[in-house]
Design a protein around this motif. Structure first.
Motif, short mmCIF file in Angstrom:
data_model
loop_
_atom_site.label_atom_id
_atom_site.label_comp_id
_atom_site.label_asym_id
_atom_site.label_seq_id
_atom_site.Cartn_x
_atom_site.Cartn_y
_atom_site.Cartn_z
N ARG A 140 1.57 3.10 5.40
CA ARG A 140 0.66 1.99 5.72
C ARG A 140 0.32 1.07 4.56
NH1 ARG A 140 -3.38 4.72 10.07
NH2 ARG A 140 -1.96 6.33 10.70
N GLY A 141 1.35 0.51 3.97
CA GLY A 141 1.10 -0.49 2.93
C GLY A 141 0.88 0.08 1.54
N GLU A 142 0.73 1.42 1.44
CA GLU A 142 0.67 2.03 0.11
C GLU A 142 2.09 2.15 -0.43
OE1 GLU A 142 -1.06 5.90 0.04
OE2 GLU A 142 -3.11 5.14 0.16
N ASN A 143 2.22 2.31 -1.73
CA ASN A 143 3.54 2.58 -2.31
C ASN A 143 3.45 3.87 -3.10
OD1 ASN A 143 5.08 0.11 -1.61
ND2 ASN A 143 3.32 -0.81 -2.64
N PRO A 144 3.42 5.00 -2.37
CA PRO A 144 3.14 6.27 -3.06
C PRO A 144 4.21 6.62 -4.09
CG PRO A 144 3.17 6.55 -0.67
CD PRO A 144 3.72 5.20 -0.96
N LEU A 145 3.75 7.24 -5.16
CA LEU A 145 4.64 7.84 -6.14
C LEU A 145 4.35 9.34 -6.11
CD1 LEU A 145 4.23 5.54 -9.28
CD2 LEU A 145 6.10 5.54 -7.61
N VAL A 146 5.41 10.12 -6.29
CA VAL A 146 5.22 11.57 -6.23
C VAL A 146 5.86 12.26 -7.42
CG1 VAL A 146 5.04 11.67 -3.70
CG2 VAL A 146 7.29 11.89 -4.79
#
Ligand SMILES: CC(C)(COP(=O)(O)OP(=O)(O)OC[C@H]1O[C@@H](n2cnc3c(N)ncnc32)[C@H](O)[C@@H]1OP(=O)(O)O)[C@@H](O)C(=O)NCCC(=O)NCCS
Length: 157
Positions: A140-146
């Motif tokens: 939802r519009g986030e750009n997660p980094l893991v």
């Protein structure tokens, strides 16, 4: 030299220190209200960890453990850490505080997810964080980094 990472207590001193950080918002205000209304006790645990220079809080992050049943990022599904509000005060940046906090989070051995602020991409690269394949409904519009510990990979949606 960078000091030991400390779990921050909810008290008036910590909440006063939080005002110096850019990301001061609902979470901090609601902690203050809860303290004032005696909903939480003075010196109860907060979800924040921090580093002090002398008695001044100069870096902080929030860590929250998400349960396996809600894991949509990692394979095999498991408990993971959500890291947010990592911030180092301007005069203390580039001295290893950010890295020390991220390494503290990694020391739990759990996968980590964060949603980085703009312009901090190079820092997260150095810390070994990678982007996930964007899933519109999940992210939802986030750009997660893991960050993956050994034996963990990306969950395919
Ligand atoms: C991003 C932030 C959390 C990093 O924490 P920090 O304490 O300044 O970073 P550290 O000193 O721990 O740096 C760790 C490593 O990342 C590198 N690094 C840190 N910030 C970097 C940046 N913006 N770009 C590139 N590399 C960066 C450092 O050179 C260091 O590399 P090394 O281990 O090879 O020496 C902190 O600077 C911050 O809160 N910044 C707020 C504003 C912001 O997001 N700025 C981004 C740049 S505009």
């Amino acid at each position: 030299m960078v000091n030991k990472v400390e779990k921050l207590k909810i008290n008036y001193k910590t909440l006063e220190e939080f005002k110096k950080f850019k990301e001061y918002g609902h979470q901090e205000l609601s902690m203050l209200e809860d303290l004032e209304a005696n909903i939480v006790e003075n010196d109860s645990d907060s979800p924040f960890y921090g580093l002090y220079f002398g008695d001044k809080l100069v870096a902080r992050m929030s860590l929250y453990q998400v349960k396996k049943q809600f894991d949509r990022y990692f394979e095999p599904p498991q408990d993971y850490l959500e890291l947010w509000k990592l911030e180092v005060l301007p005069n203390y940046q580039g001295k290893g505080y950010g890295k020390a906090l991220v390494e503290f989070a990694k020391s739990y051995g759990l996968p980590i997810k964060t949603n980085p602020r703009v312009k901090s991409q190079d820092f997260w690269d150095k810390m070994g964080f990678t982007p996930v394949h964007y899933d519109v409904e999940r992210d939802r519009g986030e750009n997660p980094l893991v960050w993956y510990p050994a034996g963990v990979t990306e969950q395919v949606q």
